[in-house]
Design a protein around this motif. Structure first.
Motif, PDB file in Angstrom:
ATOM      1  N   SER A   1       0.569   5.972  -5.405  1.00 42.36           N
ATOM      2  CA  SER A   1       0.372   6.097  -3.956  1.00 42.36           C
ATOM      3  C   SER A   1      -0.496   7.313  -3.637  1.00 42.36           C
ATOM      4  O   SER A   1      -1.317   7.275  -2.707  1.00 42.36           O
ATOM      5  CB  SER A   1       1.709   6.188  -3.231  1.00 42.36           C
ATOM      6  N   THR A   2      -0.378   8.382  -4.410  1.00 49.26           N
ATOM      7  CA  THR A   2      -1.212   9.562  -4.194  1.00 49.26           C
ATOM      8  C   THR A   2      -2.668   9.256  -4.515  1.00 49.26           C
ATOM      9  O   THR A   2      -3.574   9.652  -3.758  1.00 49.26           O
ATOM     10  CB  THR A   2      -0.710  10.737  -5.058  1.00 49.26           C
TER      11      THR A   2
ATOM     12  N   PHE B   1      -7.468  14.357   1.784  1.00 56.24           N
ATOM     13  CA  PHE B   1      -6.797  14.729   0.542  1.00 56.24           C
ATOM     14  C   PHE B   1      -7.261  16.114   0.075  1.00 56.24           C
ATOM     15  O   PHE B   1      -6.436  16.966  -0.286  1.00 56.24           O
ATOM     16  CB  PHE B   1      -7.066  13.682  -0.542  1.00 56.24           C
TER      17      PHE B   1
ATOM     18  N   TYR C   1       4.852   7.184  -7.244  1.00 56.79           N
ATOM     19  CA  TYR C   1       4.351   8.319  -6.453  1.00 56.79           C
ATOM     20  C   TYR C   1       2.906   8.644  -6.834  1.00 56.79           C
ATOM     21  O   TYR C   1       2.067   8.883  -5.961  1.00 56.79           O
ATOM     22  CB  TYR C   1       5.249   9.536  -6.671  1.00 56.79           C
TER      23      TYR C   1
END
Length: 79
Positions: free
Chosen positions: A15-16, A27, A12
């Protein structure tokens, strides 16, 4: 490999970071969108705290003035 509720946190996070690198403005927009209610709550609480501090300072001055007047009155009665 760290998992929480069945999600791999390392995956996670990667991917962020990839999303932030490929879409920086989007973002930042999402981060500000998520944090804006917290900023609003913080501003309201800071305003309330400032009002409370002003109120306590005013009370303290009023009590000190009243005590000074009482002391002055007692001195005059003693004379």
């Amino acid at each position: 490999m760290v998992t929480v509720f069945g999600y791999d946190l390392n995956e996670y996070l990667q991917s962020t970071i990839k999303f932030a690198a490929t879409n920086p403005w989007q973002f930042i927009y999402y981060v500000l969108l998520v944090l804006s209610p917290l900023f609003l709550i913080s501003a309201i609480l800071a305003w309330k705290l400032a009002k409370e501090i002003q109120h306590k300072e005013k009370d303290k001055k009023r009590k000190a003035k009243r005590e000074a007047n009482i002391a002055k009155t007692r001195r005059h009665k003693a004379d």
